[in-house]
Write an enzyme that holds these catalytic residues in place. Sequence first.
Site, PDB file in Angstrom:
ATOM      1  N   ASP A 176       0.984  -2.105  10.361  1.00 19.29           N
ATOM      2  CA  ASP A 176       0.704  -2.264  11.785  1.00 19.29           C
ATOM      3  C   ASP A 176       0.974  -3.718  12.154  1.00 19.29           C
ATOM      4  O   ASP A 176       0.940  -4.609  11.313  1.00 19.29           O
ATOM      5  CB  ASP A 176      -0.760  -1.890  12.064  1.00 19.29           C
ATOM      6  CG  ASP A 176      -1.040  -1.719  13.541  1.00 19.29           C
ATOM      7  OD1 ASP A 176      -0.109  -1.864  14.351  1.00 19.29           O
ATOM      8  OD2 ASP A 176      -2.212  -1.455  13.882  1.00 19.29           O
ATOM      9  N   ASP A 225      -1.644   8.341  11.451  1.00 15.17           N
ATOM     10  CA  ASP A 225      -2.555   7.582  10.600  1.00 15.17           C
ATOM     11  C   ASP A 225      -3.916   7.597  11.261  1.00 15.17           C
ATOM     12  O   ASP A 225      -4.020   7.705  12.482  1.00 15.17           O
ATOM     13  CB  ASP A 225      -2.085   6.133  10.426  1.00 15.17           C
ATOM     14  CG  ASP A 225      -2.503   5.258  11.604  1.00 15.17           C
ATOM     15  OD1 ASP A 225      -3.477   4.498  11.458  1.00 15.17           O
ATOM     16  OD2 ASP A 225      -1.869   5.352  12.678  1.00 15.17           O
ATOM     17  N   CYS A 229     -10.315  24.258  -2.522  1.00 14.58           N
ATOM     18  CA  CYS A 229      -9.698  22.932  -2.645  1.00 14.58           C
ATOM     19  C   CYS A 229      -9.352  22.615  -4.099  1.00 14.58           C
ATOM     20  O   CYS A 229     -10.129  22.905  -5.004  1.00 14.58           O
ATOM     21  CB  CYS A 229     -10.638  21.865  -2.085  1.00 14.58           C
ATOM     22  SG  CYS A 229     -10.006  20.169  -2.212  1.00 14.58           S
ATOM     23  N   CYS A 263      -8.722  19.414  -5.189  1.00 10.08           N
ATOM     24  CA  CYS A 263      -8.862  17.975  -5.421  1.00 10.08           C
ATOM     25  C   CYS A 263      -9.654  17.705  -6.707  1.00 10.08           C
ATOM     26  O   CYS A 263     -10.375  18.576  -7.189  1.00 10.08           O
ATOM     27  CB  CYS A 263      -9.506  17.290  -4.222  1.00 10.08           C
ATOM     28  SG  CYS A 263     -11.315  17.356  -4.168  1.00 10.08           S
ATOM     29  N   CYS A 283     -13.503  18.528  -6.241  1.00  5.44           N
ATOM     30  CA  CYS A 283     -13.846  19.951  -6.168  1.00  5.44           C
ATOM     31  C   CYS A 283     -13.594  20.669  -7.498  1.00  5.44           C
ATOM     32  O   CYS A 283     -14.252  21.664  -7.807  1.00  5.44           O
ATOM     33  CB  CYS A 283     -13.060  20.623  -5.052  1.00  5.44           C
ATOM     34  SG  CYS A 283     -13.631  20.172  -3.391  1.00  5.44           S
ATOM     35  N   HIS A 307     -11.836  13.341  -1.735  1.00  3.14           N
ATOM     36  CA  HIS A 307     -11.742  14.714  -1.226  1.00  3.14           C
ATOM     37  C   HIS A 307     -11.112  14.748   0.159  1.00  3.14           C
ATOM     38  O   HIS A 307     -10.207  15.563   0.418  1.00  3.14           O
ATOM     39  CB  HIS A 307     -13.124  15.372  -1.176  1.00  3.14           C
ATOM     40  CG  HIS A 307     -13.116  16.653  -0.397  1.00  3.14           C
ATOM     41  ND1 HIS A 307     -12.693  17.850  -0.921  1.00  3.14           N
ATOM     42  CD2 HIS A 307     -13.431  16.905   0.913  1.00  3.14           C
ATOM     43  CE1 HIS A 307     -12.746  18.794   0.001  1.00  3.14           C
ATOM     44  NE2 HIS A 307     -13.204  18.244   1.128  1.00  3.14           N
TER      45      HIS A 307
END
Length: 376
Positions: free
Chosen positions: A89, A271, A309, A311, A314, A340
């Site tokens: 940015d 974003d 999920c 991830c 999880c 997560h």
Amino acid sequence: MYTLQKTNQTARRGTLTTPHGTVQTPVFMNVATQGAIKGAVSAEDLTTVGCQIALANTYHLHVRPGDGLVRELGGLHRMMTWDGPMLTDSGGFQIFSLSGLRKITEAGVNFQSHVDGRRIFIGPEESMQIQANLGADIAMAFDECIALPAPWDYVEKSCDRTYRWLVRCKDEMTRIEQAGQQVTPGQMLFGINQGATYPDLRVRHMEQIAALDLPGYAIGGLAVGESHQEMYDTIEAVEPHMPKDKPRYLMGVGTPANLIEAVSRGIDMFDCVMPARNGRHGHLFTWAGVMNINNEKYKADQRPIDETCGCPVCNRYSRAYLRHLFKSGEMLAMRFAVLHNLYFYNTLMAEMRLALDEDRFDGFRREHVERLAGKV
């Protein structure tokens, strides 16, 4: 270089090629403001959660540790040990977020450092120089992010100044590139559309900046207080005037439902600090809606956060354990929750890309928007 692969009405599926690799779009960029995701998430973790492109902030890295030092260390990619694409940015958002610590002039913006109070000046040329030192693949133009609501007359003057700043950004980037001063050769400049929630100013400004034929374009100045419908209406006003063969980036947005709705309106890149920030407070995104893991009902719940999920959290840990970590004030709680949430956001974008590939995006949108906006 952006390649538009296919469309589903206004929704787009494409690829963006950068000096550090190719990004599949639509994409969510994981926000590493100061070179790290808040919540103890490393560059190695970013790969694990499916991050394609990371985002860092020009103003914050200029203040600390200093872009000159980052350059000495080989650029932000080497410093972070992240070898994928990166966007920085410009510092323009800090015109909004640090409104009590800055003064805007035609030349640029004088800031009072939020760290130690020293005076800092950033204009278009300085922003391009800082971003060249940081070495991101994509450098954002220096602009004014306007606080809403704002009078039409002020917004018009701000848009005109932002356009003049963009021309200066383009000229300075060309100078830096010709002088061989880029840490990342081939760094791309994206222009930013402003205009608050005034359709006439938005369209006029978009047409002005599109004429500069930049590698990409963003819609800025949203998700700063307007309603979701006002944001969607603004996107719909601007989108027909955005180049079809260039990537479109909606800055600072948003909830999972926002992402789906914006993709349906032709946006390619996003974003937002939301998945990390909310995660640090125990608010978790799932395919059934938003979960507050601090609730008493999860005290003895042995299920994972989201049973669908994949991830790392999880796959191994229970809701009961994560709630215990939060209640105990353990740093691991924030790390697990952020991991997560980032995995969820990146997976959401991958599922949208697959739905576009398989010509079923409309059904995906109908199935998930309302559910993801609700609470578990």
